[in-house]
Design a protein around this motif. Structure first.
Motif, PDB file in Angstrom:
ATOM      1  N   SER A 130      -3.274   7.082  10.888  1.00  0.00           N
ATOM      2  CA  SER A 130      -3.987   6.702   9.672  1.00  0.00           C
ATOM      3  C   SER A 130      -2.997   6.480   8.537  1.00  0.00           C
ATOM      4  O   SER A 130      -1.883   7.024   8.548  1.00  0.00           O
ATOM      5  N   PRO A 131      -3.362   5.670   7.522  1.00  0.00           N
ATOM      6  CA  PRO A 131      -2.469   5.456   6.377  1.00  0.00           C
ATOM      7  C   PRO A 131      -2.109   6.759   5.659  1.00  0.00           C
ATOM      8  O   PRO A 131      -0.977   6.918   5.196  1.00  0.00           O
ATOM      9  N   LEU A 132      -3.066   7.684   5.580  1.00  0.00           N
ATOM     10  CA  LEU A 132      -2.796   8.957   4.911  1.00  0.00           C
ATOM     11  C   LEU A 132      -1.708   9.738   5.647  1.00  0.00           C
ATOM     12  O   LEU A 132      -0.780  10.276   5.030  1.00  0.00           O
ATOM     13  N   MET A 133      -1.810   9.799   6.975  1.00  0.00           N
ATOM     14  CA  MET A 133      -0.800  10.517   7.745  1.00  0.00           C
ATOM     15  C   MET A 133       0.551   9.835   7.662  1.00  0.00           C
ATOM     16  O   MET A 133       1.599  10.497   7.706  1.00  0.00           O
ATOM     17  N   ALA A 134       0.552   8.520   7.526  1.00  0.00           N
ATOM     18  CA  ALA A 134       1.811   7.792   7.370  1.00  0.00           C
ATOM     19  C   ALA A 134       2.504   8.187   6.065  1.00  0.00           C
ATOM     20  O   ALA A 134       3.729   8.357   6.021  1.00  0.00           O
ATOM     21  N   VAL A 135       1.716   8.351   4.998  1.00  0.00           N
ATOM     22  CA  VAL A 135       2.278   8.785   3.716  1.00  0.00           C
ATOM     23  C   VAL A 135       2.818  10.211   3.831  1.00  0.00           C
ATOM     24  O   VAL A 135       3.919  10.515   3.357  1.00  0.00           O
ATOM     25  N   VAL A 136       2.043  11.095   4.456  1.00  0.00           N
ATOM     26  CA  VAL A 136       2.487  12.483   4.637  1.00  0.00           C
ATOM     27  C   VAL A 136       3.765  12.538   5.465  1.00  0.00           C
ATOM     28  O   VAL A 136       4.683  13.308   5.164  1.00  0.00           O
ATOM     29  N   ASN A 150       0.857  -1.185   0.000  1.00  0.00           N
ATOM     30  CA  ASN A 150       0.000   0.000   0.000  1.00  0.00           C
ATOM     31  C   ASN A 150       0.895   1.237   0.000  1.00  0.00           C
ATOM     32  O   ASN A 150       2.105   1.145   0.260  1.00  0.00           O
ATOM     33  N   PRO A 151       0.331   2.405  -0.301  1.00  0.00           N
ATOM     34  CA  PRO A 151       1.160   3.624  -0.380  1.00  0.00           C
ATOM     35  C   PRO A 151       1.946   3.913   0.889  1.00  0.00           C
ATOM     36  O   PRO A 151       3.093   4.362   0.828  1.00  0.00           O
ATOM     37  N   ALA A 152       1.337   3.664   2.055  1.00  0.00           N
ATOM     38  CA  ALA A 152       2.027   3.947   3.310  1.00  0.00           C
ATOM     39  C   ALA A 152       3.266   3.079   3.463  1.00  0.00           C
ATOM     40  O   ALA A 152       4.339   3.563   3.855  1.00  0.00           O
ATOM     41  N   LYS A 153       3.145   1.792   3.154  1.00  0.00           N
ATOM     42  CA  LYS A 153       4.285   0.887   3.308  1.00  0.00           C
ATOM     43  C   LYS A 153       5.361   1.166   2.267  1.00  0.00           C
ATOM     44  O   LYS A 153       6.557   1.152   2.583  1.00  0.00           O
ATOM     45  N   VAL A 154       4.954   1.411   1.042  1.00  0.00           N
ATOM     46  CA  VAL A 154       5.926   1.747   0.003  1.00  0.00           C
ATOM     47  C   VAL A 154       6.648   3.047   0.366  1.00  0.00           C
ATOM     48  O   VAL A 154       7.860   3.189   0.155  1.00  0.00           O
ATOM     49  N   GLY A 155       5.904   3.997   0.938  1.00  0.00           N
ATOM     50  CA  GLY A 155       6.530   5.237   1.391  1.00  0.00           C
ATOM     51  C   GLY A 155       7.555   4.989   2.481  1.00  0.00           C
ATOM     52  O   GLY A 155       8.608   5.642   2.521  1.00  0.00           O
ATOM     53  N   ASP A 156       7.268   4.051   3.389  1.00  0.00           N
ATOM     54  CA  ASP A 156       8.227   3.692   4.432  1.00  0.00           C
ATOM     55  C   ASP A 156       9.536   3.204   3.824  1.00  0.00           C
ATOM     56  O   ASP A 156      10.630   3.599   4.249  1.00  0.00           O
ATOM     57  N   PHE A 157       9.417   2.316   2.834  1.00  0.00           N
ATOM     58  CA  PHE A 157      10.614   1.784   2.190  1.00  0.00           C
ATOM     59  C   PHE A 157      11.380   2.879   1.450  1.00  0.00           C
ATOM     60  O   PHE A 157      12.615   2.957   1.542  1.00  0.00           O
ATOM     61  N   ALA A 158      10.671   3.722   0.707  1.00  0.00           N
ATOM     62  CA  ALA A 158      11.331   4.783  -0.062  1.00  0.00           C
ATOM     63  C   ALA A 158      12.053   5.764   0.849  1.00  0.00           C
ATOM     64  O   ALA A 158      13.203   6.154   0.596  1.00  0.00           O
ATOM     65  N   GLU A 159      11.401   6.168   1.932  1.00  0.00           N
ATOM     66  CA  GLU A 159      12.010   7.110   2.886  1.00  0.00           C
ATOM     67  C   GLU A 159      13.238   6.490   3.544  1.00  0.00           C
ATOM     68  O   GLU A 159      14.264   7.141   3.735  1.00  0.00           O
ATOM     69  N   ALA A 160      13.150   5.189   3.887  1.00  0.00           N
ATOM     70  CA  ALA A 160      14.278   4.511   4.526  1.00  0.00           C
ATOM     71  C   ALA A 160      15.447   4.357   3.560  1.00  0.00           C
ATOM     72  O   ALA A 160      16.616   4.499   3.953  1.00  0.00           O
ATOM     73  N   MET A 161      15.163   4.072   2.304  1.00  0.00           N
ATOM     74  CA  MET A 161      16.238   3.943   1.318  1.00  0.00           C
ATOM     75  C   MET A 161      16.953   5.269   1.097  1.00  0.00           C
ATOM     76  O   MET A 161      18.185   5.321   0.985  1.00  0.00           O
ATOM     77  N   GLY A 162      16.175   6.363   1.050  1.00  0.00           N
ATOM     78  CA  GLY A 162      16.788   7.675   0.915  1.00  0.00           C
ATOM     79  C   GLY A 162      17.685   8.002   2.092  1.00  0.00           C
ATOM     80  O   GLY A 162      18.804   8.513   1.937  1.00  0.00           O
ATOM     81  N   ALA A 163      17.214   7.679   3.303  1.00  0.00           N
ATOM     82  CA  ALA A 163      18.020   7.906   4.505  1.00  0.00           C
ATOM     83  C   ALA A 163      19.267   7.047   4.492  1.00  0.00           C
ATOM     84  O   ALA A 163      20.343   7.482   4.953  1.00  0.00           O
ATOM     85  N   CYS A 164      19.158   5.849   3.957  1.00  0.00           N
ATOM     86  CA  CYS A 164      20.298   4.937   3.891  1.00  0.00           C
ATOM     87  C   CYS A 164      21.400   5.515   3.001  1.00  0.00           C
ATOM     88  O   CYS A 164      22.581   5.530   3.387  1.00  0.00           O
ATOM     89  N   VAL A 165      21.027   5.989   1.831  1.00  0.00           N
ATOM     90  CA  VAL A 165      22.009   6.564   0.902  1.00  0.00           C
ATOM     91  C   VAL A 165      22.634   7.818   1.504  1.00  0.00           C
ATOM     92  O   VAL A 165      23.867   7.987   1.498  1.00  0.00           O
ATOM     93  N   LEU A 166      21.809   8.707   2.030  1.00  0.00           N
ATOM     94  CA  LEU A 166      22.316   9.959   2.582  1.00  0.00           C
ATOM     95  C   LEU A 166      23.203   9.714   3.799  1.00  0.00           C
ATOM     96  O   LEU A 166      24.282  10.314   3.931  1.00  0.00           O
ATOM     97  N   GLY A 167      22.782   8.826   4.688  1.00  0.00           N
ATOM     98  CA  GLY A 167      23.572   8.538   5.875  1.00  0.00           C
ATOM     99  C   GLY A 167      24.923   7.940   5.531  1.00  0.00           C
ATOM    100  O   GLY A 167      25.940   8.277   6.156  1.00  0.00           O
TER     101      GLY A 167
END
Length: 283
Positions: free
Chosen positions: A263-269, A58-75
């Motif tokens: 909520s899933p929406l707030m998780a995406v935001v 779902n969008p919330a879970k995919v957003g979790d992965f995308a945000e974590a991958m970005g943090a991984c590269v930057l860190g």
């Protein structure tokens, strides 16, 4: 990446620093691979009927992965540029916990629910994901307290950092009894807390409510620290901190709103706000 280079400086070439660079690349690389694998398992089980706390495609879970991958590269980049600065290592600790949490959930859901017995170790990864979930939030608070220098503003602000570390350590320890109880069913939630053993009930009744109430307070204190650091900054650092301060205020608001609303929406935001924070750091 010029702003990031200014914030974290340049690294020396001593053997000790080179060793830390290799460690940073190794940790970041392993975490990124775990995140990719977790995303793959999540996609693979997109049509399966999974418990709500198992995530799912779902969008919330995919957003979790995308945000974590970005943090991984930057860190990883920050830790390699300046191994002596705490900022990069806080990123790597956070993304390591996010990798274990997201991969652990996806792998456990795949091996225990979607395709039972297809792969070994589902219980173990489910157990780990049920313990380390609070680490990333704690590292975010520490990041806000020390960016970009790697140290807090003053001795008084160390108290907030110590309180943050103490709170997440206590929540981690309090998570263990419940995680042990649900070892074979890591996504199981009993109808009432009475179904948990007494140590798990103590964590649910006492530790977790205190932790959830304390996180917004520590986030707000970390935001105050960022604002004070911005007011004292000069030159290029002030320019970078202007955007960092602005995005930090959004991140803190979305985190608190997500705790309240959940909520899933707030998780995406929230994920989008975090991606904006990574961009502000990298500018």
């Amino acid at each position: 990446m010029g702003g990031m280079e200014h914030a974290v400086g340049s690294a020396g070439l001593t053997p000790g620093l080179n060793r830390r660079k290799r460690i940073a690349i190794g940790v970041g690389g392993v975490a990124f691979c775990f995140l990719l694998a977790g995303l793959w398992f999540t996609f693979l089980d997109r049509s399966s009927s999974l418990p709500q706390n198992a995530g799912g495609w779902n969008p919330a879970k995919v957003g979790d992965f995308a945000e974590a991958m970005g943090a991984c590269v930057l860190g990883t980049l920050i830790a390699v540029k300046r191994p002596s600065n705490m900022v990069g290592w806080l990123f790597l600790v956070a993304v390591s916990s996010l990798a274990l949490t997201n991969f652990g959930q996806a792998y456990a859901a795949h091996t225990l629910i979607a395709r039972p017995g297809s792969l070994p170790g589902g219980e173990l990864f489910g157990f780990v994901s049920n313990i380390v979930w609070g680490v990333a939030t704690s590292m975010l608070i520490l990041l806000l307290l020390v960016f970009p220098t790697g140290s807090v503003l003053s001795r008084r602000w160390r108290l907030v950092a110590v309180a943050d570390i103490g709170a997440f350590s206590l929540s981690l320890i309090a998570s263990i009894p419940a995680a042990i109880y649900t070892w074979r069913r890591p996504f199981y939630s009993p109808p009432s807390l009475a179904g948990y053993p007494i140590l798990a009930r103590l964590g649910s009744y006492i530790v977790f409510p205190i932790y959830l109430a304390g996180v917004p307070v520590m986030l707000l204190l970390a935001l105050i620290s960022v604002v004070l650091r911005f007011r004292r900054s000069r030159g290029d650092e002030r320019l970078q901190l202007k955007w960092f301060t602005f995005v930090t205020s959004i991140v803190v608001c979305t985190f608190i709103a997500n705790i309240v609303v959940n909520s899933p929406l707030m998780a995406v935001v929230q994920s989008l706000a975090l991606v904006g924070l990574w961009a502000a750091i990298a500018i």
